[in-house]
Design a protein around this motif. Structure first.
Motif, PDB file in Angstrom:
ATOM      1  N   ILE A   1       0.856  -1.185   0.000  1.00  0.00           N
ATOM      2  CA  ILE A   1       0.000   0.000   0.000  1.00  0.00           C
ATOM      3  C   ILE A   1       0.894   1.237   0.000  1.00  0.00           C
ATOM      4  N   ALA A   2       0.688   2.135  -0.938  1.00  0.00           N
ATOM      5  CA  ALA A   2       1.522   3.328  -1.064  1.00  0.00           C
ATOM      6  C   ALA A   2       1.014   4.435  -0.147  1.00  0.00           C
ATOM      7  N   ALA A   3       1.940   5.110   0.544  1.00  0.00           N
ATOM      8  CA  ALA A   3       1.570   6.211   1.431  1.00  0.00           C
ATOM      9  C   ALA A   3       2.642   7.284   1.389  1.00  0.00           C
ATOM     10  N   GLY A   4       2.205   8.541   1.376  1.00  0.00           N
ATOM     11  CA  GLY A   4       3.149   9.654   1.409  1.00  0.00           C
ATOM     12  C   GLY A   4       3.062  10.531   0.177  1.00  0.00           C
ATOM     13  N   GLY A   5       2.527  11.741   0.338  1.00  0.00           N
ATOM     14  CA  GLY A   5       2.465  12.691  -0.755  1.00  0.00           C
ATOM     15  C   GLY A   5       1.352  12.441  -1.751  1.00  0.00           C
ATOM     16  N   ILE A   6       0.474  11.487  -1.468  1.00  0.00           N
ATOM     17  CA  ILE A   6      -0.621  11.157  -2.385  1.00  0.00           C
ATOM     18  C   ILE A   6      -1.882  11.870  -1.895  1.00  0.00           C
ATOM     19  N   ALA A   7      -2.269  12.919  -2.626  1.00  0.00           N
ATOM     20  CA  ALA A   7      -3.360  13.772  -2.145  1.00  0.00           C
ATOM     21  C   ALA A   7      -4.488  13.948  -3.149  1.00  0.00           C
TER      22      ALA A   7
END
Length: 345
Positions: free
Chosen positions: A211-217
């Protein structure tokens, strides 16, 4: 296995648990909108945790996540505490704060047997951990009711370590992410990578969902993460202006100002690196200050300064947690933010 099948959700989207900026209302709204709502438990007493879990159970039949920290509580170091108080002394004097009135406290609670027993009464479908894993017997207890276990990984090595211990999915937390870094195998910040450098490396290294997390808005960020092999996305800062968030007025204003373009990892507010909007304290003491006591002991000495400054409408001494991309952060209902992010899948 698709992440939606693993989690039982309509969308492969997780709302990041944001201690201090949300409660059960946010988790319920996101879960009811098809994502996986999350309840942060690190700052909740057992009574408060029970109350929040009861609210979730009463307001949604959808899957939800409860998140805990797994740090080891440090022993207080009198010399370091004295150095920290000396570092903050000019601010105490400026704001008229009596340092003798500072009340020591844990600041953040680690997952323990009492929390596991309480959790077992509610049997949440998903439990996530930050800073590694709890003791094996506690993890076994969590698994006993069929809960899926998600854990943050900030390096490939951490992802491999977690996979070897049977977690169901890893959250690849890039350097852009707001709030506390989830690192646990190494405290060397030079080993930390941005999301879109870290994500494909973890995807190649492990067989479990990533799961990708960080800077995804926004939806574009979601699509980019999925193109790099993510099984799903976790978003936090994007939800901080939502109606259901408990983000303070000062914090909301900062997130919507040009100041949000400058964030840094700082240890000043808790003793552990966490990303927030740069403010006066971070600029004057340096965001990573060696005098700050170990996590979470730094919090107590900062608390009265924060309270006094906030009473004067100043965020100079407040942890203004934010990821590096607050550009798409909007004051909308959480269900609407979920729908906008979902356009990227």
């Amino acid at each position: 296995m698709p992440l939606t099948t693993l989690l039982g959700t309509q969308l492969p989207l997780i709302q990041s648990p944001m201690a201090g900026a949300q409660g059960s209302a946010m988790a319920v709204a996101v879960s009811n909108a098809g994502g996986l709502g999350s309840l942060p438990a690190a700052m909740l007493s057992l009574d408060a945790l029970r109350e929040e879990l009861e609210k979730i159970r009463a307001q949604t039949s959808r899957p939800y996540n409860v998140n805990f920290f797994c740090h080891t509580q440090p022993q207080p170091d009198p010399a370091r505490e004295a150095a920290w108080h000396a570092t903050l002394a000019p601010y105490y004097q400026e704001l008229g704060v009596d340092p003798a009135q500072i009340v020591a406290g844990p600041g953040r609670a680690a997952f323990n047997a009492a929390a596991a027993d309480l959790l077992q009464e509610f049997r949440p479908p998903v439990v996530s951990f930050h800073f590694g894993l709890p003791a094996p017997e506690l993890l076994t207890q969590v698994r006993s009711w069929g809960a899926k276990v998600l854990v943050s990984a900030t390096t490939v090595e951490e992802a491999l370590w977690l996979e070897a211990r049977g977690v169901d999915a890893v959250i690849a937390q890039g350097l852009e992410a707001g709030g506390h870094r989830g690192h646990f195998l190494s405290h060397d910040l030079t080993r930390q990578m941005g999301t879109f450098a870290l994500l494909p490396q973890i995807v190649r290294a492990v067989r479990i969902p990533v799961i990708a997390a960080g800077g995804i808005a926004d939806a574009h960020g979601v699509a980019a993460a999925m193109a790099l092999g993510a099984a799903g996305v976790q978003a936090g800062t994007a939800y901080m202006l939502c109606d259901e968030a408990t983000t303070s007025a000062l914090h909301r204003a900062a997130l919507q100002s040009p100041a949000a373009r400058h964030t840094a990892l700082t240890s000043l507010f808790t003793g552990r690196p966490a990303r927030g909007i740069s403010n006066r304290l971070m600029r004057e003491l340096g965001p990573l200050n060696a005098n700050a006591p170990a996590f979470p002991l730094a919090t107590a000495a900062i608390a009265p300064l924060r309270a006094k400054a906030e009473s004067q409408h100043s965020g100079d001494f407040s942890p203004l947690w934010s990821g590096q991309n607050a550009s798409a952060c909007q004051a909308l209902p959480a269900a609407e933010v979920t729908r906008l992010l979902a356009q990227g899948f």
